[in-house]
Design a protein around this motif. Structure first.
Motif, short mmCIF file in Angstrom:
data_model
loop_
_atom_site.label_atom_id
_atom_site.label_comp_id
_atom_site.label_asym_id
_atom_site.label_seq_id
_atom_site.Cartn_x
_atom_site.Cartn_y
_atom_site.Cartn_z
N HIS A 1 29.87 8.07 -8.78
CA HIS A 1 28.82 7.69 -7.82
C HIS A 1 27.72 8.74 -7.91
O HIS A 1 27.97 9.95 -7.76
CB HIS A 1 29.40 7.57 -6.42
N GLU B 1 26.97 11.95 -5.67
CA GLU B 1 28.05 12.90 -5.38
C GLU B 1 27.93 14.14 -6.26
O GLU B 1 28.77 14.43 -7.11
CB GLU B 1 29.40 12.17 -5.52
N ARG C 1 23.81 5.39 -5.23
CA ARG C 1 25.25 5.45 -5.52
C ARG C 1 25.64 4.78 -6.85
O ARG C 1 26.44 5.28 -7.61
CB ARG C 1 25.99 4.75 -4.37
N HIS D 1 35.35 12.45 -6.63
CA HIS D 1 34.30 11.90 -5.77
C HIS D 1 34.03 12.85 -4.60
O HIS D 1 34.76 13.81 -4.39
CB HIS D 1 34.75 10.55 -5.18
N SER D 2 33.01 12.53 -3.81
CA SER D 2 32.85 13.12 -2.51
C SER D 2 32.32 12.01 -1.60
O SER D 2 31.81 11.01 -2.11
CB SER D 2 31.86 14.30 -2.54
ZN ZN Z 1 32.42 8.12 -4.86
#
Ligand code: ZN
Length: 415
Positions: free
Chosen positions: A174, A177, A232, A305-306
Motif C-alpha cells: 500500500h 505505508e 493506497r 504494512h502499517s
Molecule cells: Zn497496507
C-alpha cells in the motif's frame, strides 16, 4: 566499501513521462482525521461518509472508520456518524513531521533517520548490493502498470546462492505505508552489514535465502510523493470508470471471488479488480511466489504494512478456518511480539487475520499459505495505532525499524 552519495537531483528522467503531472499535489492543511462510529445497519451511511472523506485510513474495519476529512466536510461527516472523535487535528501539520527527504552515503544507519524519494530507494538497494556482491544480487518481480520494475535483493549465506528455503518479504504494498519501505530495507541492511560481525545474524543468513522487495507498488509510492501522500492502491485505470487503482492486497488469485473481504467499487480503497490477479504487480508477485515454492520452498513470508501494531496470519477470507499449523504460527507471533515489546515497550496484537482485524479476500498471506505452500505467512501492521497513522514522524523511523527487526529475528530463529 564504496558508498554512493545519492541525491534527489538524480530523479530518473526516464520516468518523467509516466508520472502524472496534471493534478495538483493535495494540500492536507486543516484536514482532520475523524474516528467515526456508524449507526446500526448503515451501509448507506458508510457509503455517504466514504464519499465525503478524502481517504478511509482503515478500509474494511467494522468497529469504526478512521477518515481524513477536509475542513468543509467535517460537519457533514460528524452529522452522519453515531459518534465521532478527532484523532488528528491537522493532517498537514502531521505530514510536516515526516521531515524533508535526505540524501546519505549508503549503506549507513543514518539512512534510517529520514524518508527518501523513490529514486533514492532504488539507489539504496543498488548500492547495498554493490557492497556485498559475493552473497547478494538484485532481483525483480515483474513490473507495474506504468512500467516500473519491481526491485528487490536476494541474500544468501555460506550454503551458496539458492541453496536454502526462501524467506520472502514484501513492503510498500500500500503506497502510503512509507514506514514499511524503511523497515524492509533495514532487514536487508542488517543481514548484509552484520553478517561478518554478528554470530546471530550470520546463523540466520546461513539458514535461509532471503528475497526482500521493499516497494512492490512503485507507481502508487511515486504518486504519494508527487500528488497525494495518502494514496493506497496501484495506478491502474479502467475504461468504464474514472476512479483509479486496484488494491494489490485484494487482487491475489486465491479466494478472490469470495464476497465480503474487498470492494467491487473501483472508487473504493479496497477495489479488488475486474478479475483475480489482473493487476500487473500481482502477476509479477504471483510468479515470484510460485517460482520460490517450486525451487526450495518458502519457509517464511512476511507482508509488511502499517498501521495498527498487529501480527496476523491466515486466513483473511474465512474467520473460523485455521491453518494446520495454527499453534506454531501463534507461537512464532507471540515470540515476535515479546521481542518487540522488550526493545521499546511497543505493544502488538496477534491473531488470525479475519477474526482479529477484518475479513480480506484475495490477500497475499492466504495466497502464500495455500497455493504458495509457505510454511509460515504473516502480515505485520507496524506503528502506530492511529495518532500519526501512515505518516510517522521521521524521529520514529529508527525506533520502528529496530523493534520490528527484533521481532523478525525471533521469528527467523524459530522458523
Ligand atoms: Zn497496507
Amino acid at each position: 566499501m564504496k558508498g554512493l552519495v545519492i541525491s534527489s537531483l538524480l530523479l530518473p528522467l526516464a520516468l518523467a513521462g509516466v508520472v502524472p503531472r496534471a493534478e495538483e499535489k493535495v494540500d492536507y492543511s486543516g484536514f482532520k482525521v475523524l474516528r467515526v462510529a456508524l449507526p446500526e445497519s448503515t451501509e448507506d451511511i458508510e457509503a455517504q461518509i466514504e464519499e465525503l472523506a478524502a481517504h478511509v485510513l482503515n478500509p474494511g474495519k467494522s468497529a469504526h472508520l478512521d477518515v481524513v476529512v477536509s475542513p468543509e466536510n467535517i460537519d457533514a461527516v460528524t452529522a452522519l456518524a453515531a459518534e465521532s472523535s478527532v484523532v488528528n487535528e491537522d493532517v498537514g501539520a502531521a505530514l510536516a513531521e515526516e521531515g524533508e527527504f535526505k540524501a546519505y552515503a549508503v549503506p549507513s544507519e543514518s539512512w534510517f533517520t529520514a524518508y527518501h524519494s523513490y529514486a533514492d530507494h532504488t539507489l539504496f538497494l543498488r548500492d547495498l548490493q554493490a557492497g556485498f556482491t559475493g552473497q547478494s544480487e538484485l532481483v525483480t518481480a515483474g513490473s507495474s502498470v506504468q512500467g516500473r520494475v519491481i526491485n528487490g535483493i536476494h541474500i544468501w549465506g555460506s550454503g551458496g546462492k539458492g541453496s536454502k528455503p526462501a524467506v520472502l518479504i514484501h513492503g510498500t504494498v500500500h503506497a502510503r505505508e512509507w514506514i514499511t519501505t524503511m523497515t524492509t530495507e533495514y532487514f536487508a541492511w542488517q543481514l548484509l552489514t552484520k553478517y561478518s560481525s554478528d554470530a546471530t545474524i550470520r546463523a540466520l543468513v546461513d539458514k535461509f535465502d532471503y528475497y526482500i522487495m521493499p516497494v512492490v507498488n512503485p507507481d502508487g509510492f511515486v504518486y504519494t510523493q508527487t500528488n497525494d501522500r495518502l494514496w493506497r492502491k496501484n495506478r491502474q485505470t479502467l475504461s468504464s470508470n474514472s476512479c483509479v487503482g486496484r488494491d494489490i492486497n485484494r487482487n491475489w488469485p486465491y479466494k478472490w471471488e469470495v464476497p465480503g473481504g474487498a470492494s467491487t467499487n473501483p472508487c473504493s480503497e479496497t477495489y479488488k479488480g475486474q478479475a483475480a490477479g489482473d493487476a500487473p504487480e500481482n502477476r509479477g508477485l504471483v510468479a515470484q511466489v510460485n517460482a520460490l515454492r517450486d525451487a526450495r520452498g518458502i519457509r517464511l513470508y512476511l507482508d509488511v504494512h502499517s498501521y495498527g501494531q498487529y501480527i496476523l496470519w491466515p486466513y483473511g477470507y474465512d474467520c473460523s478456518l485455521r491453518p494446520d499449523n495454527d499453534a506454531k504460527l501463534r507461537s512464532l507471533a507471540t515470540s515476535a511480539a515479546s521481542a518487540i515489546r522488550a526493545v521499546s515497550g511497543t505493544g502488538y496484537t496477534i491473531g488470525p487475520a479475519c477474526s482479529t482485524l477484518y475479513a480480506t479476500t484475495g490477500d497475499s498471506t492466504d495466497y502464500t499459505d495455500v497455493p504458495g505452500n509457505a510454511t509460515y505467512s504473516y502480515t505485520y501492521e507496524l506503528r502506530d495505532t492511529g495518532t500519526y497513522g501512515f505518516s510517522l514522524p521521521a524521529n520514529q523511523i529508527q525506533p520502528t525499524v529496530r523493534e520490528t527487526w527484533a521481532g523478525v529475528v525471533s521469528m527467523l530463529q524459530g522458523a
